[in-house]
Design a protein around this motif. Sequence first.
Motif, PDB file in Angstrom:
ATOM      1  N   ASN A 159       0.846  -1.193   0.000  1.00  0.00           N
ATOM      2  CA  ASN A 159       0.000   0.000   0.000  1.00  0.00           C
ATOM      3  C   ASN A 159       0.883   1.245   0.000  1.00  0.00           C
ATOM      4  O   ASN A 159       1.867   1.307   0.749  1.00  0.00           O
ATOM      5  N   PHE A 160       0.525   2.200  -0.820  1.00  0.00           N
ATOM      6  CA  PHE A 160       1.310   3.436  -0.947  1.00  0.00           C
ATOM      7  C   PHE A 160       1.482   4.096   0.433  1.00  0.00           C
ATOM      8  O   PHE A 160       0.520   4.259   1.175  1.00  0.00           O
ATOM      9  N   GLY A 161       2.721   4.457   0.753  1.00  0.00           N
ATOM     10  CA  GLY A 161       2.983   5.202   1.990  1.00  0.00           C
ATOM     11  C   GLY A 161       3.096   4.327   3.228  1.00  0.00           C
ATOM     12  O   GLY A 161       3.174   4.844   4.342  1.00  0.00           O
ATOM     13  N   GLN A 162       3.084   3.017   3.053  1.00  0.00           N
ATOM     14  CA  GLN A 162       3.090   2.144   4.241  1.00  0.00           C
ATOM     15  C   GLN A 162       4.204   1.100   4.199  1.00  0.00           C
ATOM     16  O   GLN A 162       3.999  -0.057   4.541  1.00  0.00           O
ATOM     17  N   SER A 163       5.401   1.521   3.782  1.00  0.00           N
ATOM     18  CA  SER A 163       6.498   0.540   3.719  1.00  0.00           C
ATOM     19  C   SER A 163       6.832   0.007   5.116  1.00  0.00           C
ATOM     20  O   SER A 163       7.089  -1.196   5.279  1.00  0.00           O
ATOM     21  N   ASN A 164       6.820   0.874   6.114  1.00  0.00           N
ATOM     22  CA  ASN A 164       7.138   0.424   7.478  1.00  0.00           C
ATOM     23  C   ASN A 164       6.059  -0.524   8.009  1.00  0.00           C
ATOM     24  O   ASN A 164       6.334  -1.626   8.482  1.00  0.00           O
ATOM     25  N   TYR A 165       4.825  -0.093   7.863  1.00  0.00           N
ATOM     26  CA  TYR A 165       3.680  -0.870   8.344  1.00  0.00           C
ATOM     27  C   TYR A 165       3.556  -2.192   7.567  1.00  0.00           C
ATOM     28  O   TYR A 165       3.355  -3.267   8.147  1.00  0.00           O
TER      29      TYR A 165
END
Length: 303
Positions: A159-165
């Motif tokens: 999901n865009f913007g959620q590399s950490n999560y």
Amino acid sequence: MAISFDGRVAIVTGAGNGLGRQHALALARRGAKVVVNDLGGSRDGSGASATAAEAVVAEIEAAGGEAIANAASVTDYAAVQAMVDAAMAKWGRVDILVNNAGVLRDKTFAKMELEDFRFVLDVHLMGAVNCTKAVWDIMRGQNYGRIAMTTSSSGLFGNFGQSNYGAAKMALVGLMQTLTIEGAKHDIRVNCLSPTAHTRMTEDLGARLPLELLGPEMVTPGLLYLVSEDAPNRCILGAGAGGFERIYVALTQGAWIAGDDAPEQIAARFAEISDRTGEIIPEMGAAQGFIELTKAQAAQAKA
Ligand code: NAD
């Protein structure tokens, strides 16, 4: 066949709000004694307050159930251990652990501070590791345990913007895979829930979604099944709006390729390597190597 949790003791982390609150209320309604854990911080993990967990305990007690509140951060192993000790002192066993606590610190990877990457991994991955470690020997000793990890479509599919999560959530799938192998002989079953629900975590998406269909209570039946006596083992269950799906990590039959031009052959035969006909779901990592060796030996025998 009714699913009952009579006589069972459950710990639900992050149970002061959203999905965890629904899980805790439903487990208690069906007879479980519940440790309602919640740090009581904000969505990004800042701050702390015992009131979120206490409010859910009050709801459970008002409905005639038994629960204790706990405000430990799942990132603090000593505090998690103390939470488990308190459950053991009061009820003498821990049958169910629902690793649900979570935070968000979304940013594109280009803009993400490593500190925010580490923090999200610490809460989701190490939080689940800490809680699981603290109950593992108890469950082994009881020859009974049900553990649910809360993964996410953001980890499973991106999901865009959620590399950490996403990285943290996919790591929980890896944790499950090995724990199922190590826990099997003690009837410890470990599964992953991949929910979709309208909570404060997803409130930014609110305007674009039919919220009335996305109540967290629509996810909880899936969780109850995953921690029930007849639970599956090693299942990734999608759940949201009353829809339930099974998600797999699978291996294709692939191809055997060798020689100096192997990279070019892989490129030329990539569709064949990717073909999902006859794909399998290995029961452990070694299966991949075994299947590869089998292909090599078959090629040798033919030569
Ligand atoms: P939520 O923000 O309502 O609940 C998360 C809870 O975790 C909060 O009450 C928070 O105080 C608690 N928490 C945070 N850090 C903690 C810590 N260190 N120790 C103990 N408690 C802590 O969000 P939610 O949507 O109910 O999320 C529950 C779980 O489901 C999370 O793991 C989340 O990543 C996952 N999830 C949610 C969705 C969704 O659609 N809502 C989708 C995929 C995964």
